[in-house]
Design a protein around this motif. Sequence first.
Motif, PDB file in Angstrom:
ATOM      1  N   PRO A 277      37.529  -6.193  -2.307  1.00 28.69           N
ATOM      2  CA  PRO A 277      38.121  -5.756  -1.413  1.00 28.69           C
ATOM      3  C   PRO A 277      38.567  -4.833  -2.574  1.00 28.69           C
ATOM      4  O   PRO A 277      39.474  -5.513  -3.421  1.00 28.69           O
ATOM      5  N   PRO A 278      39.600  -3.442  -2.031  1.00 30.09           N
ATOM      6  CA  PRO A 278      40.086  -2.176  -1.968  1.00 30.09           C
ATOM      7  C   PRO A 278      41.386  -3.221  -2.266  1.00 30.09           C
ATOM      8  O   PRO A 278      41.693  -3.885  -1.023  1.00 30.09           O
ATOM      9  N   LEU A 279      42.600  -3.007  -3.298  1.00 26.62           N
ATOM     10  CA  LEU A 279      43.816  -3.485  -2.847  1.00 26.62           C
ATOM     11  C   LEU A 279      44.687  -2.869  -1.838  1.00 26.62           C
ATOM     12  O   LEU A 279      45.725  -3.890  -1.278  1.00 26.62           O
TER      13      LEU A 279
ATOM     14  N   ASP B  19      45.387 -12.136   5.707  1.00 25.03           N
ATOM     15  CA  ASP B  19      44.217 -12.475   6.071  1.00 25.03           C
ATOM     16  C   ASP B  19      43.087 -12.424   5.372  1.00 25.03           C
ATOM     17  O   ASP B  19      42.347 -13.334   5.254  1.00 25.03           O
ATOM     18  N   SER B  20      43.612 -11.523   4.301  1.00 17.48           N
ATOM     19  CA  SER B  20      42.579 -11.318   3.806  1.00 17.48           C
ATOM     20  C   SER B  20      41.809 -12.642   3.008  1.00 17.48           C
ATOM     21  O   SER B  20      43.019 -13.224   2.752  1.00 17.48           O
ATOM     22  N   GLU B  21      41.050 -12.652   2.433  1.00 18.21           N
ATOM     23  CA  GLU B  21      39.840 -13.581   1.136  1.00 18.21           C
ATOM     24  C   GLU B  21      39.996 -13.535  -0.102  1.00 18.21           C
ATOM     25  O   GLU B  21      40.426 -12.149  -0.548  1.00 18.21           O
ATOM     26  N   PHE B  22      41.541 -14.002  -0.424  1.00 14.41           N
ATOM     27  CA  PHE B  22      41.936 -13.976  -2.487  1.00 14.41           C
ATOM     28  C   PHE B  22      41.162 -14.189  -3.089  1.00 14.41           C
ATOM     29  O   PHE B  22      41.729 -14.188  -4.066  1.00 14.41           O
ATOM     30  N   SER B  23      40.107 -15.690  -2.462  1.00 13.01           N
ATOM     31  CA  SER B  23      39.489 -16.606  -3.502  1.00 13.01           C
ATOM     32  C   SER B  23      39.106 -15.439  -4.403  1.00 13.01           C
ATOM     33  O   SER B  23      38.409 -16.529  -5.585  1.00 13.01           O
TER      34      SER B  23
ATOM     35  N   ASP C  32      43.195 -10.282 -15.627  1.00 10.13           N
ATOM     36  CA  ASP C  32      44.832 -10.605 -14.521  1.00 10.13           C
ATOM     37  C   ASP C  32      45.860  -9.939 -13.936  1.00 10.13           C
ATOM     38  O   ASP C  32      46.761  -9.979 -12.984  1.00 10.13           O
ATOM     39  N   ALA C  33      45.873  -8.288 -15.083  1.00  7.90           N
ATOM     40  CA  ALA C  33      46.169  -7.902 -13.821  1.00  7.90           C
ATOM     41  C   ALA C  33      46.377  -6.959 -12.284  1.00  7.90           C
ATOM     42  O   ALA C  33      46.441  -7.521 -11.219  1.00  7.90           O
TER      43      ALA C  33
ATOM     44  N   ALA D  39      46.728  -8.546  -6.673  1.00  9.77           N
ATOM     45  CA  ALA D  39      46.153  -8.795  -5.350  1.00  9.77           C
ATOM     46  C   ALA D  39      47.629 -10.038  -4.939  1.00  9.77           C
ATOM     47  O   ALA D  39      47.792 -10.339  -3.295  1.00  9.77           O
ATOM     48  N   LEU D  40      47.544 -11.219  -5.597  1.00  6.48           N
ATOM     49  CA  LEU D  40      48.903 -11.595  -5.345  1.00  6.48           C
ATOM     50  C   LEU D  40      49.901 -10.701  -5.313  1.00  6.48           C
ATOM     51  O   LEU D  40      50.600 -12.206  -4.562  1.00  6.48           O
ATOM     52  N   LYS D  41      50.475 -10.330  -5.996  1.00  6.99           N
ATOM     53  CA  LYS D  41      51.929  -9.277  -4.975  1.00  6.99           C
ATOM     54  C   LYS D  41      51.670  -9.339  -3.820  1.00  6.99           C
ATOM     55  O   LYS D  41      52.935  -9.168  -2.843  1.00  6.99           O
ATOM     56  N   LYS D  42      50.305  -8.712  -3.743  1.00  4.90           N
ATOM     57  CA  LYS D  42      50.007  -8.116  -2.561  1.00  4.90           C
ATOM     58  C   LYS D  42      50.269  -9.133  -1.700  1.00  4.90           C
ATOM     59  O   LYS D  42      50.960  -9.157  -0.140  1.00  4.90           O
TER      60      LYS D  42
END
Length: 146
Positions: free
Chosen positions: A38-40, A46-50, A59-60, A65-68
């Motif tokens: 999905p777009p950042l 609650d989104s799926e980050f896997s 990596d960027a 995504a992890l920062k978000k």
Amino acid sequence: MAQEKENFLGRWSRLKREQEEKSVAQKNESQDQPPELPPLDKLTPDSEFSGFMHPKVEDALRRAALKKLFADPHFNIPDPYEAYSGDWTVGEPIPDEMLATLNQARTLLFSDQQKEEADAKQVAEEQAKIAQQQAKKDDEPGRQDT
């Protein structure tokens, strides 16, 4: 006719090998392509980050995504039951009067003049306590003078 039929274990073994070969082929195909992400700007906690953890994702993009994800205030609240998560630097300092009564403070923190003053003060306090106890002892009700 019995020889034309495949025995049970031989058939089971052949089908098992075919199934494993299919799963390995499907796994290789799925690893070649990164998953649909999905777009950042649409991500929520609650989104799926896997999908962002896939090896083919840059990596960027993974870091963004992890920062978000970790920008959510939920992750900024320390656990009150964790012993080392509190801010222990905001406590009140030890008052000078109490600090003067500590033996370690007298020997390590104070100069010689301050040590002598603290010692004299402590001796005076101890003498005052002894005198007060003596006066209290002499003034006990029901005690007869000898």
